[in-house]
Scaffold this motif. Structure first.
Motif, PDB file in Angstrom:
ATOM      1  N   PRO A  63      -2.873  10.879   4.416  1.00 33.78           N
ATOM      2  CA  PRO A  63      -2.840  10.124   3.161  1.00 33.78           C
ATOM      3  C   PRO A  63      -2.559  10.947   1.917  1.00 33.78           C
ATOM      4  O   PRO A  63      -1.852  10.478   1.017  1.00 33.78           O
ATOM      5  CB  PRO A  63      -4.245   9.505   3.103  1.00 33.78           C
ATOM      6  CG  PRO A  63      -4.669   9.391   4.523  1.00 33.78           C
ATOM      7  CD  PRO A  63      -4.092  10.590   5.198  1.00 33.78           C
ATOM      8  N   MET A  97       0.819  -1.213   0.000  1.00 30.62           N
ATOM      9  CA  MET A  97       0.000   0.000   0.000  1.00 30.62           C
ATOM     10  C   MET A  97       0.852   1.262   0.000  1.00 30.62           C
ATOM     11  O   MET A  97       0.502   2.261  -0.617  1.00 30.62           O
ATOM     12  CB  MET A  97      -0.934   0.008   1.218  1.00 30.62           C
ATOM     13  CG  MET A  97      -2.029  -1.046   1.156  1.00 30.62           C
ATOM     14  SD  MET A  97      -3.170  -0.936   2.542  1.00 30.62           S
ATOM     15  CE  MET A  97      -2.149  -1.577   3.857  1.00 30.62           C
ATOM     16  N   ASP A 148      -6.060   1.056   3.673  1.00 29.95           N
ATOM     17  CA  ASP A 148      -5.594   2.007   2.666  1.00 29.95           C
ATOM     18  C   ASP A 148      -6.666   3.066   2.472  1.00 29.95           C
ATOM     19  O   ASP A 148      -7.858   2.741   2.397  1.00 29.95           O
ATOM     20  CB  ASP A 148      -5.337   1.267   1.355  1.00 29.95           C
ATOM     21  CG  ASP A 148      -4.641   2.105   0.304  1.00 29.95           C
ATOM     22  OD1 ASP A 148      -5.160   3.180  -0.041  1.00 29.95           O
ATOM     23  OD2 ASP A 148      -3.579   1.687  -0.191  1.00 29.95           O
ATOM     24  N   PRO A 189      -1.869   2.339   7.071  1.00 26.71           N
ATOM     25  CA  PRO A 189      -1.227   1.228   6.353  1.00 26.71           C
ATOM     26  C   PRO A 189      -0.023   0.627   7.059  1.00 26.71           C
ATOM     27  O   PRO A 189       0.508  -0.387   6.598  1.00 26.71           O
ATOM     28  CB  PRO A 189      -0.803   1.883   5.035  1.00 26.71           C
ATOM     29  CG  PRO A 189      -0.585   3.311   5.377  1.00 26.71           C
ATOM     30  CD  PRO A 189      -1.604   3.637   6.433  1.00 26.71           C
TER      31      PRO A 189
END
Length: 267
Positions: free
Chosen positions: A111, A1, A92, A72
């Motif tokens: 993210p 990921m 994710d 992750p």
């Protein structure tokens, strides 16, 4: 990921102490200040995507929120799960382990840094839109396109001849990457222009509420910050007054984007 160099950066503790002092402490205090004024009142369900070891999840749980961290990095998940009132799972941002319309707010406080391609960033926004309830909020953090330029002068990185090409690369297209993928200066990331964010939000089917400067240009004045961070009430009060000033957005190291999922009857 995660790209190998990004995972290695976090496994080596690259972010462990960053938010405890100086500009990092200002980032934490300002982000927390914005969250307390933006999130729905507790108790509410918050999905903290990319929440790492729970630096925000822990205080949110203490404040009465029902918080789940999705990250992750398994080591991050283990640490976050050890905090009182916090649940944590590996996952994710582009494929969240959560049901449709199951939470009141989604935090994307990490993210979007590491998704260098726009389709991946929009996928993360869309997943947040999917899992948040109608009328719910998504709060996302991004790094400014100009962060490495300013940081290079503040911290003296330009003394290294390898740093200038990295900055020029960042300014040209926002894709930050260290020579040979060795994270000498942060790690692989994407640095946003403020004007990119409304389009990403719209493409995810969300409605933009606010673009907020986190640190403002004050993050470039470490000596001045030291006088205020132990008793930051004045600093926070003043920065609230200019947090949405468009001319200051690009000079802040980080931005917060607040978006909402449209309710059935409209916002």
């Amino acid at each position: 990921m995660l790209r190998p160099e990004v995972l290695d950066y976090y496994l080596r503790g690259g972010e462990r102490d960053r938010l405890r002092a100086g500009a990092g402490r200002l980032e934490f205090l300002r982000t927390w200040d914005v969250l307390t004024r933006t999130l729905p009142a507790a108790p509410a369900d918050v999905l903290d995507v990319g929440g790492a070891t729970g630096v925000y999840a822990g205080p949110l749980a203490e404040a009465g929120y029902r918080v789940t961290v999705v990250d992750p990095v398994p080591e991050h998940v283990s640490a976050a799960a050890g905090l009182p009132g916090v649940e944590a799972v590996v996952g994710d941002a582009r494929e969240l382990p959560a049901e449709d319309a199951s939470v009141d707010a989604v935090l994307l406080l990490g993210p979007l840094y590491h998704l260098q391609e726009r389709p991946d960033r929009v996928a993360a926004w869309r997943e947040a839109a999917r899992v948040v309830r109608p009328g719910g909020l998504v709060v996302a953090a991004t790094i400014s396109r100009f962060a490495s330029l300013f940081d290079g002068f503040v911290k003296g990185f330009f003394r290294d001849p390898a740093f200038r090409p990295l900055v020029e690369q960042d300014l040209a297209h926002g894709r930050h990457g260290n020579p040979d993928d060795v994270p000498r200066w942060f790690t692989s990331a994407y640095f946003h222009r403020p004007e990119e964010l409304p389009g990403e939000v719209a493409d995810a089917g969300l409605v933009l509420r606010r673009l907020v400067s986190v640190e403002s240009p004050l993050w470039m004045s470490p000596a001045a910050l030291a006088d205020f961070l132990d008793d930051p009430a004045l600093l926070l009060d003043v920065l609230r007054e200019v947090e949405e000033e468009p001319s200051l957005l690009g000079a802040s190291s980080h931005l917060l984007t607040v978006a909402a999922r449209e309710s059935v009857g409209g916002l």
